[in-house]
Design a protein around this motif. Structure first.
Motif, PDB file in Angstrom:
ATOM      1  N   LEU A  81      -8.256  -3.366   1.728  1.00  0.00           N
ATOM      2  CA  LEU A  81      -6.970  -3.808   1.254  1.00  0.00           C
ATOM      3  C   LEU A  81      -7.161  -3.671  -0.558  1.00  0.00           C
ATOM      4  O   LEU A  81      -8.199  -4.646  -0.587  1.00  0.00           O
ATOM      5  CB  LEU A  81      -6.491  -4.984   1.870  1.00  0.00           C
ATOM      6  N   CYS A  82      -6.140  -3.443  -0.997  1.00  0.00           N
ATOM      7  CA  CYS A  82      -6.184  -3.407  -2.571  1.00  0.00           C
ATOM      8  C   CYS A  82      -5.694  -4.682  -3.030  1.00  0.00           C
ATOM      9  O   CYS A  82      -4.429  -5.264  -2.447  1.00  0.00           O
ATOM     10  CB  CYS A  82      -5.203  -2.392  -3.092  1.00  0.00           C
ATOM     11  N   ARG A  83      -6.531  -5.286  -3.714  1.00  0.00           N
ATOM     12  CA  ARG A  83      -6.292  -6.601  -4.300  1.00  0.00           C
ATOM     13  C   ARG A  83      -5.903  -6.889  -5.835  1.00  0.00           C
ATOM     14  O   ARG A  83      -5.815  -7.607  -6.397  1.00  0.00           O
ATOM     15  CB  ARG A  83      -7.479  -7.605  -4.015  1.00  0.00           C
ATOM     16  N   ALA A  86      -1.194  -4.494  -9.299  1.00  0.00           N
ATOM     17  CA  ALA A  86       0.028  -3.794  -9.087  1.00  0.00           C
ATOM     18  C   ALA A  86       0.437  -4.088  -7.690  1.00  0.00           C
ATOM     19  O   ALA A  86       1.488  -4.357  -7.035  1.00  0.00           O
ATOM     20  CB  ALA A  86       0.026  -2.089  -9.169  1.00  0.00           C
ATOM     21  N   CYS A  87      -0.658  -4.100  -6.782  1.00  0.00           N
ATOM     22  CA  CYS A  87      -0.359  -4.281  -5.316  1.00  0.00           C
ATOM     23  C   CYS A  87      -0.152  -5.667  -4.901  1.00  0.00           C
ATOM     24  O   CYS A  87       0.510  -6.131  -4.170  1.00  0.00           O
ATOM     25  CB  CYS A  87      -1.777  -3.981  -4.505  1.00  0.00           C
ATOM     26  N   GLN A  88      -0.590  -6.601  -5.898  1.00  0.00           N
ATOM     27  CA  GLN A  88      -0.485  -7.908  -5.738  1.00  0.00           C
ATOM     28  C   GLN A  88       1.112  -8.203  -5.996  1.00  0.00           C
ATOM     29  O   GLN A  88       1.841  -8.965  -5.472  1.00  0.00           O
ATOM     30  CB  GLN A  88      -0.937  -8.858  -6.824  1.00  0.00           C
ATOM     31  N   ASN A 126      -2.945   4.135  -6.241  1.00  0.00           N
ATOM     32  CA  ASN A 126      -1.688   4.507  -5.254  1.00  0.00           C
ATOM     33  C   ASN A 126      -0.862   3.160  -5.816  1.00  0.00           C
ATOM     34  O   ASN A 126       0.147   2.756  -4.831  1.00  0.00           O
ATOM     35  CB  ASN A 126      -2.024   4.287  -3.615  1.00  0.00           C
ATOM     36  N   CYS A 127      -0.774   2.835  -6.987  1.00  0.00           N
ATOM     37  CA  CYS A 127      -0.212   1.600  -7.529  1.00  0.00           C
ATOM     38  C   CYS A 127       1.314   1.573  -7.381  1.00  0.00           C
ATOM     39  O   CYS A 127       1.896   0.587  -7.017  1.00  0.00           O
ATOM     40  CB  CYS A 127      -0.399   1.418  -8.801  1.00  0.00           C
ATOM     41  N   ALA A 128       1.969   2.750  -7.346  1.00  0.00           N
ATOM     42  CA  ALA A 128       3.451   2.690  -7.326  1.00  0.00           C
ATOM     43  C   ALA A 128       3.944   2.495  -5.966  1.00  0.00           C
ATOM     44  O   ALA A 128       5.067   2.453  -5.790  1.00  0.00           O
ATOM     45  CB  ALA A 128       3.965   4.079  -7.735  1.00  0.00           C
TER      46      ALA A 128
HETATM   47  S1  FES Z   1      -3.462  -1.590  -7.687  1.00  0.00           S
HETATM   48 FE1  FES Z   1      -3.416  -1.297  -5.772  1.00  0.00          FE
HETATM   49  S2  FES Z   1      -3.520   0.721  -5.518  1.00  0.00           S
HETATM   50 FE2  FES Z   1      -3.609   0.613  -7.689  1.00  0.00          FE
END
Ligand code: FES
Length: 159
Positions: A81-83, A86-88, A126-128
């Motif tokens: 999981l991305c922490r 942007a994902c936050q 994949n931030c967007a």
């Molecule tokens: S911040 Fe989650 S994919 Fe870039």
């Protein structure tokens, strides 16, 4: 000390030989070992060190510095999981909390049935379309808690 799997040593020797001449060979070697074995068994650290003329402490220091490297055998599926920021901002914390609750483990943990290992990553590019997750080698975007549950169920069926 645990008995060393000779297949591990054969794989490590081949990987070290393929990279040993390149500058900064340690990182690519560690990546290749983890890709092939699924993790970096502590038993092979000495062999890697020997092949590169480094100390065990040097190799161990690099492995422990990077979150990405794991020293325990993972479950059948690795859920990352991305922490990152942007994902936050996409409510990734709700997905994280739900993952921990559904799987009953924290980061670096493996479920009792051995199906899943949960790991944190810091940006999957994949931030967007966050929150982002990677399950095994596949990237997923917009991973809400509900979507995560569907993905886990889907992967559990494949186990
Ligand atoms: S911040 Fe989650 S994919 Fe870039």
């Amino acid at each position: 000390m645990a008995e060393i799997d000779t297949a591990w040593l054969t794989a490590v020797d081949r990987i070290v030989a393929a990279h040993a001449d390149q500058p900064g060979a340690l990182l690519p070697i560690l990546h290749a070992v983890q890709k092939e074995l699924g993790f970096i068994p502590p038993e092979v650290v000495g062999r890697i060190a020997e092949g590169l003329n480094l100390s065990r402490a040097d190799v161990h220091g690099v492995i422990s510095f990077y979150h990405y490297f794991r020293t325990h055998r993972p479950g059948k599926h690795v859920v990352q999981l991305c922490r990152a920021e942007a994902c936050q901002a996409w409510q990734g914390q709700a997905t994280e909390a739900h993952a921990k609750q559904c799987l009953g483990v924290d980061y670096h943990g493996t479920t009792a049935d051995g199906d899943f290992t949960l790991e944190a990553v810091y940006c999957l590019g994949n931030c967007a379309a966050g929150p982002s997750a990677m399950i095994d080698d596949k990237l997923y975007g917009r991973v809400t808690p509900e979507r995560l549950e569907q993905l886990l169920a889907q992967h559990r069926r494949q186990s």
